[in-house]
Motif scaffolding. Structure first.
Motif, PDB file in Angstrom:
ATOM      1  N   ILE A  49      22.889  57.275  75.099  1.00 47.44           N
ATOM      2  CA  ILE A  49      24.356  57.363  75.010  1.00 47.44           C
ATOM      3  C   ILE A  49      24.996  56.368  75.978  1.00 47.44           C
ATOM      4  N   LEU A  50      24.462  56.298  77.199  1.00 43.07           N
ATOM      5  CA  LEU A  50      25.017  55.400  78.206  1.00 43.07           C
ATOM      6  C   LEU A  50      24.829  53.941  77.810  1.00 43.07           C
ATOM      7  N   ALA A  51      23.711  53.647  77.133  1.00 42.51           N
ATOM      8  CA  ALA A  51      23.471  52.266  76.685  1.00 42.51           C
ATOM      9  C   ALA A  51      24.451  51.874  75.590  1.00 42.51           C
ATOM     10  N   GLY A  52      24.653  52.763  74.607  1.00 45.05           N
ATOM     11  CA  GLY A  52      25.653  52.557  73.561  1.00 45.05           C
ATOM     12  C   GLY A  52      25.410  51.333  72.699  1.00 45.05           C
ATOM     13  N   SER A  53      26.431  50.973  71.934  1.00 43.72           N
ATOM     14  CA  SER A  53      26.326  49.840  71.009  1.00 43.72           C
ATOM     15  C   SER A  53      26.333  48.496  71.724  1.00 43.72           C
ATOM     16  N   SER A  54      26.724  48.490  73.004  1.00 44.87           N
ATOM     17  CA  SER A  54      26.722  47.224  73.755  1.00 44.87           C
ATOM     18  C   SER A  54      25.300  46.799  74.118  1.00 44.87           C
ATOM     19  N   HIS A  55      24.362  47.744  74.108  1.00 43.44           N
ATOM     20  CA  HIS A  55      22.947  47.444  74.352  1.00 43.44           C
ATOM     21  C   HIS A  55      22.115  48.112  73.252  1.00 43.44           C
ATOM     22  N   PRO A  56      22.208  47.602  72.023  1.00 43.78           N
ATOM     23  CA  PRO A  56      21.578  48.286  70.878  1.00 43.78           C
ATOM     24  C   PRO A  56      20.067  48.444  70.992  1.00 43.78           C
ATOM     25  N   VAL A  57      19.373  47.440  71.532  1.00 45.18           N
ATOM     26  CA  VAL A  57      17.915  47.521  71.649  1.00 45.18           C
ATOM     27  C   VAL A  57      17.530  48.646  72.611  1.00 45.18           C
ATOM     28  N   LEU A  58      18.214  48.708  73.762  1.00 41.26           N
ATOM     29  CA  LEU A  58      17.948  49.755  74.740  1.00 41.26           C
ATOM     30  C   LEU A  58      18.292  51.131  74.174  1.00 41.26           C
ATOM     31  N   SER A  59      19.408  51.202  73.457  1.00 36.88           N
ATOM     32  CA  SER A  59      19.845  52.473  72.886  1.00 36.88           C
ATOM     33  C   SER A  59      18.833  53.000  71.876  1.00 36.88           C
ATOM     34  N   ILE A  60      18.365  52.140  70.974  1.00 41.41           N
ATOM     35  CA  ILE A  60      17.399  52.551  69.957  1.00 41.41           C
ATOM     36  C   ILE A  60      16.052  52.887  70.599  1.00 41.41           C
ATOM     37  N   ALA A  61      15.696  52.157  71.669  1.00 33.40           N
ATOM     38  CA  ALA A  61      14.436  52.435  72.376  1.00 33.40           C
ATOM     39  C   ALA A  61      14.439  53.850  72.955  1.00 33.40           C
ATOM     40  N   PHE A  62      15.561  54.248  73.565  1.00 26.12           N
ATOM     41  CA  PHE A  62      15.612  55.577  74.158  1.00 26.12           C
ATOM     42  C   PHE A  62      15.843  56.668  73.111  1.00 26.12           C
TER      43      PHE A  62
END
Length: 428
Positions: free
Chosen positions: A316-329
């Motif tokens: 949630i904190l990564a959000g759409s601004s960091h899509p790779v990190l968001s999908i990884a978590f």
């Protein structure tokens, strides 16, 4: 008595067929998450009602939980599941012909009703084939059907929706259970005593070991009244309710969640959706195998669920601004929270044979209400806030609460039951 070299044909026969059967069930249950993309427009429904359509399945799902388990215990798990395969296949096909929200809700309710007894019936079946020393792995391998179905559903649904529409999605994916009913009938046996394909040594090992375990469990929970007073049984029920809210709220909205983060095509979204489910498969295998070695259910349930909640929060904190990190978590979240193999091994380790069917059915009936609450509340929060954030926060709270509750479990000191030392069986 120690069995130095026991054949392990049950791993090659029972688990693969049960796995394929329930893979088909979850394909038919969860394909609505991909149908949302066209269904909302064609039927004129928003996210709240889409979540309701996904969740109403679990109201129907409640009704056959206890009856299904009892029929599996007293009558026949084999016959009950074969009939269920035929009925839910027809209902899944019929979903492709609905014309409005009311028809969709009715069909989804009936689909849940038809599938409702299959899970407890299969669990009862597995208790007849796998002793406690193997059960976390057996349940874990069987429960791999859930991520497997989602991995298959993602690209398959993507292809169907690319060339056809959501109606054909239900029709084409509703045919496999009708076909598989015949395979189930010829390949599954009710118990070791009725199977002609296992050796005398394997049959003797199973019958003696399972009977010894039943007598040991009976000392602490000999009746249903005693079972529901057991601290661990109560805690496990509460853990399951919250875990189901988190799991289904997450799983049924996962394709749209990933699309909101990645902003990709339908095919790209479907392929990315498969990644978290691959993580769930690896997580389940590793957790189940380690649990069978240590026989410590408490921490193999609590730590994964808590870790899943933390990973979802980071996403949630990564959000759409960091899509790779968001999908990884998001992927790690599902990889951790998918600890059902260990969970059901814990449940069956506290309950004697005389109360197991009623207890498993009751657990599924009450716990799977989370399958309604999760998708519906997430859908409602999406509609009212215009984003996934509050829905995800709600799921984080449920997962963390479930993990914390699991810490209240008291590790049970069980009498050691003689098990096979056959390497093929131990590594199954």
């Amino acid at each position: 008595m120690v069995y130095p070299s026991i054949p392990a044909q049950r791993w090659k026969r029972i688990i693969p067929i049960a796995f394929l059967m329930y893979t088909i069930a979850f394909l038919d249950r969860n394909n609505i998450s991909f149908a949302f993309f066209g269904m909302e427009k064609d039927l004129g429904i928003g996210s709240t009602y889409a979540g309701l359509a996904a969740g109403v399945f679990f109201f129907g799902y409640m009704f056959l939980q206890v009856p299904g388990a009892l029929l599996a215990q007293k009558w026949s798990a084999k016959k009950f599941i074969m009939i269920s395969l035929l009925v839910w296949g027809l209902l899944s096909v019929m979903t492709g012909f609905v014309q409005n929200l009311s028809q969709l809700l009715i069909i989804r309710f009936l689909l849940g009703f038809a599938e409702g007894g299959v899970s407890p019936a299969t669990m009862i079946l597995l208790t007849k084939w796998f002793p406690l020393s193997e059960r976390a792995r057996a349940n874990g391998y069987w429960y791999l059907c859930i991520p497997a179905a989602s991995i298959i559903a993602a690209p398959l649904s993507g292809v169907i929706l690319t060339y056809l529409d959501w109606r054909w999605l239900f029709i084409l994916e509703g045919l496999p259970p009708i076909i598989f009913a015949l395979i189930w009938w010829f390949f599954i046996d009710e118990s070791p005593s009725k199977a002609k394909w296992i050796s005398r040594e394997e049959r003797e090992y199973l019958e003696k070991t399972l009977e010894s375990e039943k007598q040991e469990i009976k000392k602490t929970t000999g009746s249903f009244k005693e079972a529901i007073k057991n601290r661990n049984v109560i805690v496990l029920l509460l853990v399951f309710c919250l875990l189901q809210i988190g799991f289904y709220g997450f799983g049924l909205w996962l394709p749209k969640l990933i699309k909101s983060v990645s902003d990709g095509s339908m095919m790209k979204t479907s392929l990315l959706t498969a990644i978290p489910w691959i993580c769930a498969m690896f997580g389940s295998i590793l957790n189940s195998r380690h649990s069978d070695k240590t026989r410590d259910y408490k921490w193999h349930i609590a730590i994964p669920i808590l870790s899943g909640g933390i990973c979802l929060l980071i996403s949630i904190l990564a959000g759409s601004s960091h899509p790779v990190l968001s999908i990884a978590f998001l992927s790690l979240c599902l990889g951790f929270m998918f600890c059902y193999g260990v969970y059901w091994s814990a449940v069956t380790s506290y309950l004697t044979d005389s109360v197991l069917s009623v207890a498993v059915g009751t657990f599924n009936a009450i716990g799977n209400l989370g399958g309604f609450i999760g998708p519906y509340i997430v859908g409602y929060l999406i509609s009212t806030t215009g984003s996934f954030i509050m829905g995800e926060v709600f799921l984080v709270v449920c997962l963390v609460s479930s993990g914390l509750l699991a810490m209240l479990l008291k590790t049970k000191a069980t009498k050691e039951i003689p098990v096979s030392t056959n390497p093929a069986e131990i590594n199954a």
